[in-house]
Design a protein around this motif. Structure first.
Motif, PDB file in Angstrom:
ATOM      1  N   SER A 291       0.840  -1.208   0.000  1.00 58.73           N
ATOM      2  CA  SER A 291       0.000   0.000   0.000  1.00 58.73           C
ATOM      3  C   SER A 291       0.872   1.255   0.000  1.00 58.73           C
ATOM      4  O   SER A 291       0.500   2.278  -0.579  1.00 58.73           O
ATOM      5  CB  SER A 291      -0.989  -0.023   1.168  1.00 58.73           C
TER       6      SER A 291
ATOM      7  N   LYS B 114       1.908   1.718  -3.559  1.00 58.92           N
ATOM      8  CA  LYS B 114       0.782   2.276  -4.300  1.00 58.92           C
ATOM      9  C   LYS B 114       0.732   3.798  -4.101  1.00 58.92           C
ATOM     10  O   LYS B 114       0.600   4.555  -5.065  1.00 58.92           O
ATOM     11  CB  LYS B 114      -0.494   1.618  -3.757  1.00 58.92           C
TER      12      LYS B 114
ATOM     13  N   TYR C 299      -2.236   3.717   7.673  1.00 56.22           N
ATOM     14  CA  TYR C 299      -2.743   2.447   7.144  1.00 56.22           C
ATOM     15  C   TYR C 299      -2.927   1.432   8.272  1.00 56.22           C
ATOM     16  O   TYR C 299      -3.925   0.729   8.364  1.00 56.22           O
ATOM     17  CB  TYR C 299      -1.753   1.897   6.101  1.00 56.22           C
TER      18      TYR C 299
END
Ligand code: ATP
Length: 435
Positions: free
Chosen positions: A404, A407, A427
């Motif tokens: 993530s 990303k 996150y």
């Protein structure tokens, strides 16, 4: 009809001082052992064509291996020999390689239908070769240094820009020469001589290729596909019906040549940007050639050509996946870098270039190019230690957090390591990873 002339001047003009010195040294070493020796084949051909010369192939009238050994000793080089073939490679201290072969009369068995004639060893050695243009020799012994010997009209054929076999049973003796004829014709922009062309047609009609090992077919085909521009050669293969030697069901349609041209463009694009990055050039042309075949046929081709596991993976499995992903890319152009990255990240260079060639839209080509030039190598800065400091235990969570963060980086949401750590914190909180 043997023609001789001296090409000392040409050697001085075309080669470096070191290369000429090396040839002279080889000649002197031959004189010491009292044997005749010659530089032959592609080297002489390329010299006369004013093309870049590379490998030095030396033929010795006598025992090539003992010559190679004593020459290696003289130059402080290494010598690797193959007793069975009477050949050796001398590797000089600077890494330069000299191939040595023995021309020995007793080794050659004439095809039954050819008259046995008396020939010198060097002439016999040249007679066994594939095409006239490869049959020239330049003598290296000091007294005769630079004497070009042309037994079979090679200079005439170079002048006429023609590929000709030396005798009519050449393709019976070795059918892979058919592929070599096409390779050379394409490389030098030569024509295949009328008789030689008829002999090729005959070889296809009678199917000389029946008993040919797939490995040898593959080796020749691959060499063709590795040439600077293989497309004319692929067309010639098809004109003779040779694609069916690879597999009886292999066929081209009117899109094939269009796509081959697209491959050429994609490779040129790649090579301009990534000079010297190695990849399997041949495989991309090959994937276009087989694209109309069913998976079952492709498997049969892979078996016949004895593909390595890597080749199999690229051509059987990854190609299908690439075609599917390409469809997704075209139907649903990704809106973010991270989405584009996740669609393409598993593919090697060969498949990206294949997709680029097959893409229908410019937009898709741009996306592929963006992925390949910019996104492919993007890495996160955050490390496992950072996550441990944040209280995460090593395990599957690590990978999820990392991806993530990646990303976020791809989509320009983070720039620095601090940004990444903050992002990871968020996150972790959101996903309740740490209690
Ligand atoms: P390249 O520039 O592609 O290396 P080359 O002529 O040096 O071209 P090689 O494949 O290295 O080609 O072969 C070296 C020599 O051996 C050639 O000059 C050719 O005469 C001979 N040769 C290679 N393969 C065959 C064959 N199948 N039948 C007869 N002679 C061959």
């Amino acid at each position: 009809h043997t023609r001789k002339r001296n090409v000392k001047r040409l050697l001085d003009e075309r080669l470096s001082k070191q290369e000429v010195a090396l040839l002279r040294k080889i000649g002197a070493a031959g004189d010491k052992l009292g044997i005749n020796l010659f530089v032959v084949g592609g080297f002489v051909r390329d010299l006369l064509l004013y093309r870049k010369v590379d490998d030095m192939d030396i033929v010795v009238e006598g025992d090539g291996i003992s010559f190679a050994k004593s020459f290696a000793l003289m130059c402080k080089g290494r010598c690797n020999s193959h007793k069975k073939f009477g050949t050796a490679v001398v590797v000089l201290p600077d890494g330069f390689k000299v191939d040595v072969a023995s021309a020995r009369r007793e080794y050659y068995k004439f095809p039954a239908a050819l008259p046995t004639v008396e020939m010198s060893s060097i002439k016999l050695d040249m007679f066994r070769r594939d095409f006239t243009i490869n049959t020239m020799a330049i003598q290296l012994n000091q007294e005769k240094f630079g004497t070009l010997i042309d037994f079979f009209g090679a200079q005439r054929d170079l002048k006429d820009k023609t590929i000709r076999t030396i005798h009519n049973l050449s393709f019976v003796e070795d059918p892979t020469r058919v592929f070599r004829a096409i390779k050379f014709a394409n490389r030098f922009d030569f024509t295949i001589g009328k008789l030689t062309s008829n002999l090729i047609q005959n070889a296809v009609r009678v199917d000389f290729f029946k008993n040919l090992s797939g490995l040898r077919v593959f080796s020749e085909l691959r060499q063709i596909l590795e040439e600077d521009d293989p497309i004319p050669a692929i067309k010639t293969l098809e004109t003779y019906g040779l694609e069916r030697v690879i597999h009886p069901y292999l066929a081209f349609d009117n899109q094939t040549v269009v796509l081959l041209e697209e491959v050429k463009k994609a490779l040129a694009w790649h090579d301009l940007l990534f000079l010297d990055t190695p990849y399997l050039r041949w495989s991309i042309y090959f994937m276009v050639m087989i694209r109309l075949c069913s998976p079952k046929i492709v498997q049969e081709i892979a078996d016949r050509l004895k593909f390595s596991p890597t080749h199999q993976r690229i051509i059987l499995n990854d190609r299908i996946k690439a075609e599917q992903r390409l469809e997704i890319l075209e139907a649903n152009p990704p809106k973010s870098n991270s989405r584009l990255h996740s669609i393409l990240k598993t593919f090697r260079t060969e498949l990206i270039l294949y997709m680029m060639a097959c893409a229908k839209k410019d937009e898709t080509r741009k996306a592929l190019s963006l992925f390949y030039t910019k996104l492919r190598d993007i890495k996160v800065l955050i490390r496992g230690e950072h996550l441990i400091t944040l209280g995460v235990r090593p395990g599957p969570e690590f990978k999820r957090i990392m991806s993530s963060v990646l990303k976020a980086r791809l989509d320009h949401q983070v720039a620095t390591l601090e940004n990444e750590i903050d992002f990871a914190k968020g996150y972790i909180r959101q996903n309740k990873i740490v209690d």
